[in-house]
Scaffold this active site. Structure first.
Site, PDB file in Angstrom:
ATOM      1  N   GLU A 134       0.824  -1.218   0.000  1.00 12.19           N
ATOM      2  CA  GLU A 134       0.000   0.000   0.000  1.00 12.19           C
ATOM      3  C   GLU A 134       0.859   1.270   0.000  1.00 12.19           C
ATOM      4  OE1 GLU A 134      -3.742   0.102   0.034  1.00 12.19           O
ATOM      5  OE2 GLU A 134      -2.725   1.789  -0.868  1.00 12.19           O
ATOM      6  N   LYS A 210       5.086   4.347  -9.850  1.00  2.72           N
ATOM      7  CA  LYS A 210       3.776   4.242  -9.189  1.00  2.72           C
ATOM      8  C   LYS A 210       2.676   4.072 -10.231  1.00  2.72           C
ATOM      9  CE  LYS A 210       5.405   7.066  -5.315  1.00  2.72           C
ATOM     10  NZ  LYS A 210       5.616   8.442  -4.860  1.00  2.72           N
ATOM     11  N   GLY A 307       6.538  11.242   3.261  1.00  2.00           N
ATOM     12  CA  GLY A 307       6.918  11.593   4.627  1.00  2.00           C
ATOM     13  C   GLY A 307       6.712  10.392   5.548  1.00  2.00           C
TER      14      GLY A 307
HETATM   15  N1  HSE Z   1       9.764  10.756  -3.021  1.00  2.00           N
HETATM   16  C1  HSE Z   1       8.408  10.320  -2.939  1.00  2.00           C
HETATM   17  C2  HSE Z   1       7.517  11.531  -3.113  1.00  2.00           C
HETATM   18  C3  HSE Z   1       8.151   9.648  -1.631  1.00  2.00           C
HETATM   19  O1  HSE Z   1       8.017  12.652  -3.094  1.00  2.00           O
HETATM   20  O2  HSE Z   1       6.321  11.372  -3.293  1.00  2.00           O
HETATM   21  C4  HSE Z   1       6.931   8.804  -1.614  1.00  2.00           C
HETATM   22  O3  HSE Z   1       7.000   7.763  -2.548  1.00  2.00           O
END
Ligand code: HSE
Length: 440
Positions: A134, A210, A307
């Protein structure tokens, strides 16, 4: 440490911002989690590079491993939590080792899943264990559960979103405060949002990883992260942000996957969305994912995208799901359907993309420039919604900015037109082309 009765034993590899947050949340919420899950969740072992570093959390009696692969093989854990990062090396080896030994895995590693997710899902399926991820997409937003479990039977036509907190944070501050890209990036790193190598954020790789996972869930296709068209935000300037605002748009780095007649488009690029749209209101480190389907209609999820706490929330949720599962429980497939049911990915190339375009040109201020520009657009079948000339204080008097907004056309037509305008010698600088995305 010795095994505790009626407890799920967890091994955590990687004790950076996210790993430390997971340990903190598991400790703070221990009693509540036990009530919810019917058993304790015990951090039995950990692994990281530097044993002596103060992480601001107590590791209790957890057994220490220098090597995450050894931790993954350790008999004293039921669940291996991979927070190491990277698509090869220790991350890949340790996840595969844990699955092979019949241990459940929880990971936040989008790069690993984008590259090896199908192979790892095959191992998880064959061993009857869970591979939960997730936290890998959109931080704390429960988009994987939603798409994998709550949308069965829906046919998805488009999924798009703000999937990188760092980029959204940078674009938001550049627009709101007029400050430089570099300053915003430094703050994003300081706040623990950015990847170890921040070019992965700003050049779009993180969003592409993603998106590739979401595409598989949305369209039931095998993951094809190497087929994502990608442009980052490093060449977005204050001039683009101001011009977008004047035209009623805001610039966001979007990941978009869309079913078209020629296949599935997967693209990551700076995108103009109408200022009035819901996605345009998503600011700072917040992420958002929009899914359009035949049965449900339009769904928009938004929430903290990066975060320690946001990511820990998703990781702990995944661990708790495992703790709640009973022995003999049949686990759902990793990508929403058994691997053998995943279709091959059929790619639609970026040149066939259809949509509106914003084109910002810095031109020599000469007679006939407008006429030449519009002629080149017309030759390529491009209909213009607007054409505006701007001149401002910082520009040399012999230069002007011309901003074109097109009606729906194709990427191929825009590229041919811009190439023609460039070879006509009309431009002082490289043309800036930003795609416009339909959004409500
Ligand atoms: N580096 C990623 C971001 C962290 O800034 O969204 C979360 O995957």
């Amino acid at each position: 440490m010795a095994r505790v009765a009626n407890a799920l034993h967890v091994g955590i590899a990687g004790l950076g911002t996210v790993g430390a947050s997971v340990i903190r949340v598991l400790a703070q919420k221990s009693e509540e989690l036990t009530r919810q899950c019917g058993q304790n969740i015990v951090v039995a072992a950990v692994s990281a590079r530097d044993k002596s570093r103060d992480r601001g959390v107590s590791l209790g009696n957890a057994k220490w491993f220098d090597d995450p692969v050894e931790l993954a093989k350790f008999d004293g854990i039921d669940v291996f939590v991979e927070l190491v990062g990277g698509d090869e090396g220790p991350a890949r080896k340790s996840v595969a080792a844990a699955l092979e030994r019949g241990k459940h895995v929880v990971t936040a590693n989008k790069a690993l899943l984008a590259k090896h997710g199908i192979a790892l899902a095959e191992i998880a399926e064959s061993k009857g264990v869970l591979l939960n991820y997730e936290a890998a997409v959109a931080g704390g937003i429960p988009v994987i559960k939603t798409m994998r479990e709550a949308m069965a039977g829906n046919s998805v036509s488009r999924v798009f979103g703000i999937l990188n907190g760092t980029c959204n944070y940078i674009l938001t501050r550049m627009e709101a405060e007029g400050i430089s890209f570099e300053e915003c990036l430094k703050d994003a790193q300081r706040l623990g949002y950015a990847e170890a190598d921040p070019t992965f954020d700003i050049e779009g790789n993180d969003t592409a990883h993603k998106l590739a996972i979401l595409t598989s869930l949305a369209f039931g296709s095998r993951i094809a992260a190497d087929q994502v068209y990608m442009e980052g935000i490093s060449n977005i300037t204050q001039a683009d942000i101001r011009a977008a605002a004047d035209l009623g748009y805001r610039i966001k780095l979007l990941g978009v996957a869309q079913q078209t007649e020629s296949g599935i488009e997967q693209r990551v690029h700076p995108t103009m969305v109408p200022t009035s749209s819901v996605i345009a209101q998503v600011h700072g480190v917040t992420n958002a994912v929009a899914v359009e389907t035949d049965i449900l209609g339009e769904l928009l999820l938004s929430g903290p995208g990066a975060g320690g706490n946001a990511t820990a929330s998703a990781v702990v949720g995944d661990i708790a799901d495992i703790a709640k599962s009973q022995p003999g429980f049949q686990h759902g497939p990793v990508f929403g359907r058994p691997v053998k049911e995943l279709k091959p990915y059929r790619k639609a190339g970026i040149r066939s993309h259809a949509g509106g375009y914003f084109i910002r040109l810095t031109v020599h201020d000469r007679i006939g420039v407008f006429a030449s520009l519009t002629k080149r657009m017309a030759e390529n079948g491009i209909s213009l919604e607007s054409i505006v000339q701007q001149g401002h204080g910082q520009m040399k008097s012999a230069e002007k900015t011309v901003i074109l907004v097109t009606h729906e056309t194709t990427e191929a037509a825009v590229r041919k037109a811009v190439d023609a305008v460039t070879s006509d010698g009309l431009l002082v600088d490289k043309a800036q082309v930003i795609r416009i995305e339909r959004a409500e």
